[in-house]
Design a protein around this motif. Structure first.
Motif, PDB file in Angstrom:
ATOM      1  N   HIS A 377      30.437  -9.739  32.801  1.00  0.00           N
ATOM      2  CA  HIS A 377      30.490  -8.588  33.702  1.00  0.00           C
ATOM      3  C   HIS A 377      29.612  -7.468  33.149  1.00  0.00           C
ATOM      4  N   PRO A 378      28.859  -6.790  33.993  1.00  0.00           N
ATOM      5  CA  PRO A 378      27.951  -5.737  33.500  1.00  0.00           C
ATOM      6  C   PRO A 378      28.670  -4.623  32.752  1.00  0.00           C
ATOM      7  N   GLU A 379      29.935  -4.393  33.076  1.00  0.00           N
ATOM      8  CA  GLU A 379      30.689  -3.334  32.406  1.00  0.00           C
ATOM      9  C   GLU A 379      30.787  -3.562  30.896  1.00  0.00           C
ATOM     10  N   TYR A 380      30.711  -4.812  30.470  1.00  0.00           N
ATOM     11  CA  TYR A 380      30.901  -5.113  29.050  1.00  0.00           C
ATOM     12  C   TYR A 380      29.703  -4.703  28.199  1.00  0.00           C
ATOM     13  N   ARG A 381      28.576  -4.395  28.829  1.00  0.00           N
ATOM     14  CA  ARG A 381      27.422  -3.930  28.050  1.00  0.00           C
ATOM     15  C   ARG A 381      27.711  -2.598  27.360  1.00  0.00           C
ATOM     16  N   ASN A 382      28.657  -1.860  27.911  1.00  0.00           N
ATOM     17  CA  ASN A 382      29.011  -0.548  27.343  1.00  0.00           C
ATOM     18  C   ASN A 382      30.273  -0.614  26.494  1.00  0.00           C
ATOM     19  N   LEU A 383      30.705  -1.814  26.150  1.00  0.00           N
ATOM     20  CA  LEU A 383      31.927  -1.973  25.379  1.00  0.00           C
ATOM     21  C   LEU A 383      31.758  -1.401  23.968  1.00  0.00           C
ATOM     22  N   VAL A 384      32.696  -0.548  23.583  1.00  0.00           N
ATOM     23  CA  VAL A 384      32.698   0.037  22.238  1.00  0.00           C
ATOM     24  C   VAL A 384      34.031  -0.303  21.588  1.00  0.00           C
ATOM     25  N   THR A 385      33.978  -1.014  20.483  1.00  0.00           N
ATOM     26  CA  THR A 385      35.195  -1.391  19.763  1.00  0.00           C
ATOM     27  C   THR A 385      34.857  -1.712  18.318  1.00  0.00           C
ATOM     28  N   ASP A 386      35.834  -1.511  17.447  1.00  0.00           N
ATOM     29  CA  ASP A 386      35.638  -1.903  16.052  1.00  0.00           C
ATOM     30  C   ASP A 386      36.235  -3.284  15.785  1.00  0.00           C
ATOM     31  N   LYS A 387      36.750  -3.932  16.849  1.00  0.00           N
ATOM     32  CA  LYS A 387      37.301  -5.279  16.716  1.00  0.00           C
ATOM     33  C   LYS A 387      36.154  -6.305  16.712  1.00  0.00           C
ATOM     34  N   PRO A 388      36.311  -7.425  16.027  1.00  0.00           N
ATOM     35  CA  PRO A 388      35.289  -8.478  16.108  1.00  0.00           C
ATOM     36  C   PRO A 388      35.224  -9.036  17.528  1.00  0.00           C
ATOM     37  N   VAL A 389      33.998  -9.311  18.000  1.00  0.00           N
ATOM     38  CA  VAL A 389      33.782  -9.780  19.370  1.00  0.00           C
ATOM     39  C   VAL A 389      32.960 -11.055  19.350  1.00  0.00           C
ATOM     40  N   ALA A 390      33.479 -12.115  19.959  1.00  0.00           N
ATOM     41  CA  ALA A 390      32.715 -13.341  20.173  1.00  0.00           C
ATOM     42  C   ALA A 390      31.968 -13.171  21.491  1.00  0.00           C
ATOM     43  N   ASP A 391      30.650 -13.109  21.396  1.00  0.00           N
ATOM     44  CA  ASP A 391      29.833 -12.706  22.549  1.00  0.00           C
ATOM     45  C   ASP A 391      28.719 -13.719  22.776  1.00  0.00           C
ATOM     46  N   ILE A 392      29.071 -14.871  23.345  1.00  0.00           N
ATOM     47  CA  ILE A 392      28.080 -15.918  23.558  1.00  0.00           C
ATOM     48  C   ILE A 392      27.001 -15.492  24.544  1.00  0.00           C
ATOM     49  N   TRP A 393      27.342 -14.539  25.448  1.00  0.00           N
ATOM     50  CA  TRP A 393      26.386 -14.086  26.458  1.00  0.00           C
ATOM     51  C   TRP A 393      25.400 -13.048  25.910  1.00  0.00           C
ATOM     52  N   ASN A 394      25.650 -12.552  24.701  1.00  0.00           N
ATOM     53  CA  ASN A 394      24.845 -11.470  24.109  1.00  0.00           C
ATOM     54  C   ASN A 394      24.899 -10.211  24.972  1.00  0.00           C
ATOM     55  N   MET A 395      26.066  -9.922  25.532  1.00  0.00           N
ATOM     56  CA  MET A 395      26.239  -8.726  26.360  1.00  0.00           C
ATOM     57  C   MET A 395      26.059  -7.447  25.549  1.00  0.00           C
ATOM     58  N   LEU A 396      26.438  -7.496  24.265  1.00  0.00           N
ATOM     59  CA  LEU A 396      26.372  -6.301  23.424  1.00  0.00           C
ATOM     60  C   LEU A 396      25.025  -6.153  22.730  1.00  0.00           C
ATOM     61  N   GLY A 397      24.141  -7.124  22.922  1.00  0.00           N
ATOM     62  CA  GLY A 397      22.807  -7.031  22.353  1.00  0.00           C
ATOM     63  C   GLY A 397      22.721  -7.284  20.867  1.00  0.00           C
ATOM     64  N   ALA A 398      23.780  -7.816  20.277  1.00  0.00           N
ATOM     65  CA  ALA A 398      23.799  -8.061  18.843  1.00  0.00           C
ATOM     66  C   ALA A 398      23.568  -9.530  18.513  1.00  0.00           C
ATOM     67  N   GLY A 399      23.168 -10.310  19.512  1.00  0.00           N
ATOM     68  CA  GLY A 399      22.946 -11.733  19.300  1.00  0.00           C
ATOM     69  C   GLY A 399      24.121 -12.564  19.749  1.00  0.00           C
ATOM     70  N   ALA A 400      23.870 -13.877  19.907  1.00  0.00           N
ATOM     71  CA  ALA A 400      24.894 -14.785  20.413  1.00  0.00           C
ATOM     72  C   ALA A 400      25.451 -15.681  19.332  1.00  0.00           C
ATOM     73  N   ARG A 401      25.147 -15.373  18.091  1.00  0.00           N
ATOM     74  CA  ARG A 401      25.607 -16.224  16.980  1.00  0.00           C
ATOM     75  C   ARG A 401      27.106 -16.064  16.758  1.00  0.00           C
ATOM     76  N   LEU A 402      27.777 -17.180  16.511  1.00  0.00           N
ATOM     77  CA  LEU A 402      29.232 -17.165  16.309  1.00  0.00           C
ATOM     78  C   LEU A 402      29.586 -17.905  15.033  1.00  0.00           C
TER      79      LEU A 402
END
Length: 402
Positions: A377-402
């Motif tokens: 979902h496009p809303e997740y691009r603005n997600l801010v959290t200090d929790k670890p995030v598994a992001d296979i879609w690379n929504m946060l722009g930090a890569g898709a490595r898990l």
């Protein structure tokens, strides 16, 4: 024949028309000035449409729906009697597969037989949803046995959910019929939407639709296999993908990794396999890869975290980004796996309204030890959290490595 055509109260009737395929089509024809009806067995959906309310989210549809309902050009009904009122009957009931992945070739003819007593001379019956190869011929045989003068055509839809209102007029329309008159009538109707028509035989059109979805499903599986290959070696697939695509047109269509799901791609790939006597190695391998991705993600998370002691939050339960549709969503498969592996599982989605178990996103984030972005979902691009995030879609722009 001409006198019969003039006698119909409506130009178009969409059978099963309150869903994601039928309703945008009905709205589009009505917005072009046609007199349109919808027959649907869901009283709730019929009520919403007649109140000019979308039963689901489809960008760009709400305004035109209100416009055509207010103007009296679109009406929905759960009474099969409405089938007799229209010249063009467009059927958006697809061919289902059972729990053993076998297509039910008789599903559409059996469904049509339930209101065949409403068919009239001069109508044309247009199959719109994906059908198992040969179903158009079965419907032709059924219609011939009714003793009425009715043309039959197969004109498959190729829209993407969330883009229906634009793609209905942008994409070429495949038109097929066994007879020149049927082809001419279907062509005249769909030329209202687009000037570009592709003429095929019914059997060619049936395979064209299945080939389209199987091709996409296999492409997604290829990307997911490459993702797992890179990820198992500690490399970022998304960084590799973006690098090889840069100014290189032959790789421009490589998709990102992610859940390949929904009500069509998997089902239609399995229909094609059944049609070819289960001799479709690419299709079956694609199924194994795409359906296995949730298992792979959980396995990788098990290697990094003590899942039994953690609360895992799943963000996104729809089968695709920007959608409220949970049909065949792999997010729910991921949830089932985690409910067995993790201490607790919480789920949220900003679009989905039909699952009472979903929690507000802020609550899921606050209560979770680990987050997984399951739907892009496009809303997740603005997600801010200090929790670890598994992001296979690379929504946060930090890569898709898990």
């Amino acid at each position: 024949m001409e006198d019969q055509l003039c006698a119909f109260e409506r130009d178009v009737l969409v059978i099963g028309g309150c869903g994601h395929v039928g309703l945008p089509l009905a709205i589009a024809f009505a917005d072009l000035g046609a007199r349109v009806g919808i027959y649907d067995v869901s009283d709730a959906a019929v009520g919403k449409v007649n109140a000019a309310q979308m039963p689901f989210d489809e960008p760009g549809a709400a305004g035109p729906l209100k416009r055509v309902v207010t103007a009296g050009r679109l009406q929905a009904s759960a009474d099969p009697g409405i089938v007799a009122t229209a010249q063009h009957l467009i059927v958006v009931i697809g061919t289902p597969v059972d729990e053993h992945l076998n297509p039910d070739q008789a599903a559409i003819p059996n469904s049509l037989s339930g209101y065949a007593d409403q068919f009239r001379d001069g109508q044309i019956l247009i199959l719109r949803s994906t059908v198992y190869p040969g179903v158009t011929a079965l419907v032709e045989k059924m219609v011939a046995g009714l003793g009425i003068r009715m043309d039959v055509a197969f004109c498959p839809e190729r829209i993407a959910e969330g883009k229906a209102m634009s793609e209905l007029s942008e994409l070429p329309q495949i038109v097929s019929s066994r007879t020149p008159r049927g082809a001419d009538r279907a062509s005249a109707l769909f030329s209202m939407l687009t000037p570009v028509l592709v003429h095929m035989t019914p059997e060619e059109a049936e395979l064209a639709k299945l080939f389209t979805n199987a091709w996409r499903y296999i492409k997604f599986a290829t990307a997911n296999q490459l993702y797992m290959m890179a990820n198992d070696r500690g490399l970022d697939f998304e960084r590799i993908r973006q690098g090889l695509m840069l100014d290189y047109p032959r790789a421009a269509d490589m998709p990102s990794a992610g859940f390949a799901a929904g009500p069509c791609l998997f089902k239609d790939t399995m229909q094609l396999a059944a049609f070819n006597n289960n001799n479709f190695a690419l299709g079956h391998t694609a199924m194994t890869i795409n359906e296995g991705l949730p298992l792979y993600l959980v396995h990788r998370l098990e290697q990094r975290y003590d899942l039994p002691s953690l609360t895992v939050g799943i963000l996104g339960m729809a089968f695709k980004g920007g959608s409220d549709d949970i049909r065949s969503s792999l997010s729910y498969k991921l949830k089932r796996i985690l409910e067995f592996k993790a201490g607790n599982v919480l789920c949220a989605d900003p679009y989905v309204t039909v699952d009472p178990a979903l929690l507000p996103q802020d609550e899921v984030i606050a209560r979770s030890d680990l987050l997984i972005i399951a739907s892009p979902h496009p809303e997740y691009r603005n997600l801010v959290t200090d929790k670890p995030v598994a992001d296979i879609w690379n929504m946060l722009g930090a890569g898709a490595r898990l």
